[in-house]
Design an enzyme around this catalytic site. Structure first.
Site, PDB file in Angstrom:
ATOM      1  N   THR A   1       0.827  -1.200   0.000  1.00  0.00           N
ATOM      2  CA  THR A   1       0.000   0.000   0.000  1.00  0.00           C
ATOM      3  C   THR A   1       0.863   1.251   0.000  1.00  0.00           C
ATOM      4  O   THR A   1       2.007   1.238   0.485  1.00  0.00           O
ATOM      5  CB  THR A   1      -0.897   0.009   1.263  1.00  0.00           C
ATOM      6  OG1 THR A   1      -1.524   1.284   1.405  1.00  0.00           O
ATOM      7  CG2 THR A   1      -0.079  -0.262   2.524  1.00  0.00           C
ATOM      8  N   ASP A   2       0.296   2.348  -0.506  1.00  0.00           N
ATOM      9  CA  ASP A   2       1.016   3.623  -0.463  1.00  0.00           C
ATOM     10  C   ASP A   2       1.141   4.165   0.957  1.00  0.00           C
ATOM     11  O   ASP A   2       1.935   5.075   1.217  1.00  0.00           O
ATOM     12  CB  ASP A   2       0.352   4.660  -1.366  1.00  0.00           C
ATOM     13  CG  ASP A   2      -1.119   4.931  -1.033  1.00  0.00           C
ATOM     14  OD1 ASP A   2      -1.648   4.318  -0.077  1.00  0.00           O
ATOM     15  OD2 ASP A   2      -1.749   5.738  -1.745  1.00  0.00           O
ATOM     16  N   GLU A   3       0.393   3.591   1.897  1.00  0.00           N
ATOM     17  CA  GLU A   3       0.443   4.086   3.273  1.00  0.00           C
ATOM     18  C   GLU A   3       1.799   3.825   3.940  1.00  0.00           C
ATOM     19  O   GLU A   3       2.103   4.428   4.972  1.00  0.00           O
ATOM     20  CB  GLU A   3      -0.689   3.477   4.101  1.00  0.00           C
ATOM     21  CG  GLU A   3      -2.061   3.919   3.624  1.00  0.00           C
ATOM     22  CD  GLU A   3      -3.178   3.544   4.580  1.00  0.00           C
ATOM     23  OE1 GLU A   3      -2.990   3.704   5.799  1.00  0.00           O
ATOM     24  OE2 GLU A   3      -4.228   3.095   4.103  1.00  0.00           O
TER      25      GLU A   3
ATOM     26  N   TYR B   1      -1.471  -0.278  11.218  1.00  0.00           N
ATOM     27  CA  TYR B   1      -1.688  -0.978   9.945  1.00  0.00           C
ATOM     28  C   TYR B   1      -0.531  -0.733   8.986  1.00  0.00           C
ATOM     29  O   TYR B   1       0.089  -1.676   8.467  1.00  0.00           O
ATOM     30  CB  TYR B   1      -2.996  -0.533   9.293  1.00  0.00           C
ATOM     31  CG  TYR B   1      -3.056  -0.858   7.823  1.00  0.00           C
ATOM     32  CD1 TYR B   1      -3.058  -2.186   7.379  1.00  0.00           C
ATOM     33  CD2 TYR B   1      -3.076   0.148   6.853  1.00  0.00           C
ATOM     34  CE1 TYR B   1      -3.087  -2.496   6.021  1.00  0.00           C
ATOM     35  CE2 TYR B   1      -3.107  -0.153   5.504  1.00  0.00           C
ATOM     36  CZ  TYR B   1      -3.107  -1.472   5.085  1.00  0.00           C
ATOM     37  OH  TYR B   1      -3.131  -1.767   3.744  1.00  0.00           O
TER      38      TYR B   1
END
Length: 370
Positions: free
Chosen positions: A134-136, A159
């Site tokens: 994910t880009d997170e 997360y």
């Protein structure tokens, strides 16, 4: 025939990827889905595909089970979608995110490595492990700039920290063992079969029911939105054409503030339900009630990243992928899908979907006994 082990294949992106593979390759690909069927896994999403795949209910942390799958099958590709992925839940209960996302990933890597290794840092031809990330993992951006594959990792939530850790473990296997793998990092996905806790399906659901539309903080947090089928195409391309060891960012070129998303959905649903009876009949409120008065600003999420934006130029220039679906088109397709598939939505909302596997399993046993 290539054999795919798709972990988390009953979740939102994983299930859409299974559908994409079947649509593209038909019976020329063998698909094994391994899913624990937690709250985010819905076997009903794959109801029309169950005769075309092999489904196994299980945990990616279960070493014995994963080894058994590799023993019984000549696995060519592992695509790891399996993850605890709801940020709010990670803030409340971090431990399960660390276990599944980190230790589960390492378990898959180790079993795959042992199954594919044929010599010193040498593996079977054509095998690959793909970590769907994910880009997170990059943290938060200011008003300008984009995440590239070279952006330092700077996770801000339990997360994203767990996904960052998983990425680093994959990279460690690539660097230490020359393990054949890729990592993809995507922006926010949207489309059919999205769990109703997420922003877009939640807003659609609440509008249908005439409920308020909760928006965190001032609503100006920015996300880059990617239509899920475009993401599936990117994953397929990376599996087949991606250079081993490389990371590829997958973005949609669709930056929107959260409040913009909410207002767009309000406008589209007001128009659709006012013009077409089939959509109006779904509503549990009056069409006239669909307006911005439904918006309610709520206390901001802890550690809420301000802006994400991905630069996908690497996957475009090297592999030829690009996001084909404009947000203006994708959001209409998504809203129409939810309006037409209220039975699926109601099953998820009520929790009845979690009994679907047991029902299917019991029916299968009864047929065998007969």
């Amino acid at each position: 025939m290539k054999t795919y082990l798709i972990t988390g294949g009953a979740g939102f992106i994983g299930a859409n990827f299974v559908k994409y593979l079947i649509k593209k390759y038909g019976l020329s690909a063998k698909i094994i889905v391994l899913d624990k069927l937690t709250y985010a896994g819905n076997l009903q999403t794959l109801e029309n595909e169950l005769d075309k795949i092999e489904f196994i209910k299980g945990d990616i942390c279960n070493r014995e089970l994963v080894e058994y799958i590799f023993t019984k099958n000549n696995i060519d590709y592992v695509i790891n979608f399996a993850a605890e992925s709801h940020v709010d839940r990670s803030i409340e209960s971090p431990e399960i995110f660390l276990k599944t996302n980190i230790l589960g990933t390492q378990n898959l890597l180790e079993v795959s490595k042992k199954a594919w290794l044929i010599g010193e840092d040498e593996y079977k031809v054509g095998v690959k492990y793909l970590q769907v990330s994910t880009d997170e993992v990059y943290g938060s951006l200011g008003d300008t700039g984009y995440f590239t594959e070279e952006t330092p990792l700077d996770p801000r939530s339990p997360y994203s920290a767990s996904k960052t850790s998983a990425d680093l473990i994959v990279k460690a296997y690539i660097d230490t063992y020359k393990f054949p793998a890729n990592i993809t990092r995507c922006s926010n996905n949207y489309g059919p079969y999205h769990f109703p806790e997420k922003l877009i399906p939640l807003i659609i659901k609440n509008i249908i029911e005439g409920k308020t539309l909760p928006v965190y903080g001032d609503g100006k947090n920015v996300r880059d939105w990617l239509y899920v089928e475009d993401h599936c195409k990117a994953i397929d391309i990376v599996i087949n054409k991606g250079t081993l060891g490389e990371i590829y960012n997958v973005g949609g070129h669709n930056e929107k503030q959260n409040i913009e998303i909410v207002k767009i959905i309000i406008d589209i649903m007001a128009e659709l339900t006012s013009k077409e009876i089939k959509y109006r009949e779904v509503l549990k409120t009056e069409v006239g009630n669909i307006n911005e008065n439904l918006i309610k600003y709520v206390k901001d999420r802890k550690g809420h990243d301000r802006r994400y934006a991905i630069d996908p130029s690497k996957i475009t220039s090297e592999l030829g992928w690009y996001p084909e679906t404009k947000f203006e088109d994708g959001i209409i397709k998504t809203i129409k899908w939810y309006l037409k598939n209220q039975q699926w939505v109601n099953g998820v909302t009520s929790g009845n979907y979690q009994q679907y596997y047991d029902k299917m399993y019991n029916e299968a046993r009864q047929n065998i006994i007969k």
